[in-house]
Design a protein around this motif. Structure first.
Motif, PDB file in Angstrom:
ATOM      1  N   GLY A 269       0.822  -1.211   0.000  1.00  0.00           N
ATOM      2  CA  GLY A 269       0.000   0.000   0.000  1.00  0.00           C
ATOM      3  C   GLY A 269       0.848   1.250   0.000  1.00  0.00           C
ATOM      4  N   PHE A 270       1.934   1.217   0.761  1.00  0.00           N
ATOM      5  CA  PHE A 270       2.841   2.364   0.789  1.00  0.00           C
ATOM      6  C   PHE A 270       3.529   2.547  -0.562  1.00  0.00           C
ATOM      7  N   VAL A 271       4.012   1.450  -1.149  1.00  0.00           N
ATOM      8  CA  VAL A 271       4.715   1.530  -2.437  1.00  0.00           C
ATOM      9  C   VAL A 271       3.774   2.012  -3.539  1.00  0.00           C
ATOM     10  N   VAL A 272       2.540   1.489  -3.535  1.00  0.00           N
ATOM     11  CA  VAL A 272       1.569   1.925  -4.539  1.00  0.00           C
ATOM     12  C   VAL A 272       1.285   3.415  -4.395  1.00  0.00           C
ATOM     13  N   GLY A 273       1.173   3.881  -3.148  1.00  0.00           N
ATOM     14  CA  GLY A 273       0.942   5.299  -2.929  1.00  0.00           C
ATOM     15  C   GLY A 273       2.077   6.152  -3.460  1.00  0.00           C
ATOM     16  N   VAL A 274       3.316   5.733  -3.179  1.00  0.00           N
ATOM     17  CA  VAL A 274       4.472   6.486  -3.679  1.00  0.00           C
ATOM     18  C   VAL A 274       4.488   6.490  -5.205  1.00  0.00           C
ATOM     19  N   ALA A 275       4.193   5.330  -5.803  1.00  0.00           N
ATOM     20  CA  ALA A 275       4.244   5.239  -7.262  1.00  0.00           C
ATOM     21  C   ALA A 275       3.176   6.099  -7.922  1.00  0.00           C
ATOM     22  N   ILE A 276       1.924   5.970  -7.455  1.00  0.00           N
ATOM     23  CA  ILE A 276       0.831   6.717  -8.078  1.00  0.00           C
ATOM     24  C   ILE A 276       0.988   8.214  -7.847  1.00  0.00           C
ATOM     25  N   VAL A 277       1.187   8.585  -6.578  1.00  0.00           N
ATOM     26  CA  VAL A 277       1.278  10.000  -6.249  1.00  0.00           C
ATOM     27  C   VAL A 277       2.541  10.606  -6.854  1.00  0.00           C
ATOM     28  N   GLY A 278       3.656   9.876  -6.795  1.00  0.00           N
ATOM     29  CA  GLY A 278       4.901  10.399  -7.343  1.00  0.00           C
ATOM     30  C   GLY A 278       4.804  10.648  -8.834  1.00  0.00           C
ATOM     31  N   LEU A 279       4.259   9.675  -9.563  1.00  0.00           N
ATOM     32  CA  LEU A 279       4.139   9.828 -11.010  1.00  0.00           C
ATOM     33  C   LEU A 279       3.178  10.963 -11.360  1.00  0.00           C
ATOM     34  N   THR A 280       2.018  10.981 -10.701  1.00  0.00           N
ATOM     35  CA  THR A 280       1.023  12.015 -11.007  1.00  0.00           C
ATOM     36  C   THR A 280       1.529  13.402 -10.623  1.00  0.00           C
ATOM     37  N   PHE A 281       2.203  13.495  -9.483  1.00  0.00           N
ATOM     38  CA  PHE A 281       2.704  14.792  -9.048  1.00  0.00           C
ATOM     39  C   PHE A 281       3.813  15.295  -9.980  1.00  0.00           C
ATOM     40  N   SER A 282       4.638  14.379 -10.459  1.00  0.00           N
ATOM     41  CA  SER A 282       5.684  14.770 -11.413  1.00  0.00           C
ATOM     42  C   SER A 282       5.070  15.290 -12.708  1.00  0.00           C
TER      43      SER A 282
END
Length: 371
Positions: free
Chosen positions: A257-270
């Motif tokens: 759940g933590f990794v998915v959050g980093v991946a989704i939020v990181g990609l979208t925020f970038s």
């Protein structure tokens, strides 16, 4: 700037909300399952000291003691009262012919100490009748079909007659096995065994004597193992942690759940930062420094984090409430520490993804607005 592209905005909120929901929900289930390991202790609120054989570990993993152990415990100074307690496995055949594994608990004949305090149907006095058992409420839903009233049902318990005359309001065990309560003397007849039959001695400390002090006295004078109610409950929880794969399985899910959050939020925020790079360049061109830009991005990330975190927690509450009628989830609640852990995870996700996005902002030249 944050809500100008609604798809990216909702993508950021969804990423945080999904991570929060997954982390909070899995931690909630994990904590409640662990507490099920101490259900046998929690269901007996009258005794503050449990006495057992030296090799016994939990309410379900125990070694029988001779009946003389009861008198030895009663003779220890500081013991207000002590009663026998039996816990053993058995097989039940219903009237339909189905075979069901059950846990038989023998409570003190006179005081009925060992029986859960609350009753869903019937009264505690029904155990005074011969061949009587009281079934736990979760076990009743598992053993009998929906709409069938178990009161008055006759069971074949180890080739002997048993009549259900009450339903106890009990905290389910870790395995949610059907539990039948009866008197100690009746339980000895229902559950054949070796010469030693008594599983535990339940005791109460006298006024002025703490349970911890009483356990030391009992161990010193009898050679048996004595644990306070809180200590023995923790023993049941520790046994599950040490001997099952539950912590590892739930831990993997939380990490995912933590990794998915980093991946989704990181990609979208970038992508969000990249699409608004000209706006950041314009701000730099009019004299806005990196420090103020950092606070701007932090405010954007914080707003997304708060909205997503709130939706995730609300989703967890809705999940627990929605399944509260299911016997499997009976008594489930959200410990106050779990939302705090989820909040810390969200803060780390936001901080990490925000820092990665800021790197592009700091590298942006004011001339980017003219390109």
């Amino acid at each position: 700037m944050l809500t100008g592209d609604r798809q990216k905005f909702f993508g950021l909120v969804f990423g945080i909300a999904f991570s929060t929901l997954l982390i909070t929900q899995q931690l909630t289930i994990f904590v409640n399952l662990l507490e099920r390991g101490a259900s046998g202790v929690y269901n007996v609120d009258a005794a503050d000291v449990w006495v057992m054989d030296r090799v016994s570990r939990t309410t379900d993993v125990n070694f029988p003691m001779p009946s003389t152990a009861l008198d030895r415990v009663r003779s220890v100074p500081g013991v207000a009262w002590a009663v026998p307690h039996l816990r053993a496995g058995a097989s039940v055949r219903t009237k339909e012919g189905d075979l069901e594994g059950v846990s038989v608990i023998g409570v003190d004949d006179t005081t009925l100490i060992g029986l859960p305090k609350g009753m869903m149907e019937g009264s505690r006095a029904v155990l005074e009748q011969p061949d009587t058992v009281v079934i736990d409420d979760v076990g009743a839903t598992r053993m009998f079909s929906a709409g069938d009233n178990p009161i008055g049902e006759r069971l074949e318990l180890n080739d002997q007659r048993a009549v259900v005359r009450g339903i106890a309001d009990a905290m389910p065990s870790f395995t949610s096995q059907v539990t039948l309560y009866t008197t100690y003397s009746q339980a000895l007849n229902y559950v054949p065994g070796t010469r030693n039959r008594m599983s535990f001695v339940l005791a109460r400390s006298a006024q002025g004597i703490s349970p911890a002090e009483l356990t030391q006295r009992i161990e010193a004078e009898t050679g048996l193992r004595a644990r306070t109610r809180e200590q023995f409950a923790q023993d049941g929880i520790d046994f599950i942690i040490e001997n099952t794969g539950i912590p590892l399985n739930f831990g993997i899910t939380v990490v995912l759940g933590f990794v998915v959050g980093v991946a989704i939020v990181g990609l979208t925020f970038s992508l969000f930062i990249r699409d608004n790079i000209k706006q950041f360049g314009a701000l730099k061109a009019i004299g806005v420094r990196n420090g103020k830009l950092a606070r701007m991005v932090a405010a954007q990330a914080g707003l997304v984090g708060m909205i997503g975190y709130g939706l995730g927690v609300v989703g967890t509450v809705a999940f627990i409430w929605g399944f509260s009628a299911n016997p499997t989830f009976k008594g489930f609640y959200i410990p106050w520490q779990v939302p705090l852990l989820s909040l810390a995870a969200v803060a780390i996700i936001i901080s990490l993804t925000g820092w990665l996005a800021l790197r592009n902002v700091f590298k942006t030249e004011p001339a980017a607005v003219f390109r």
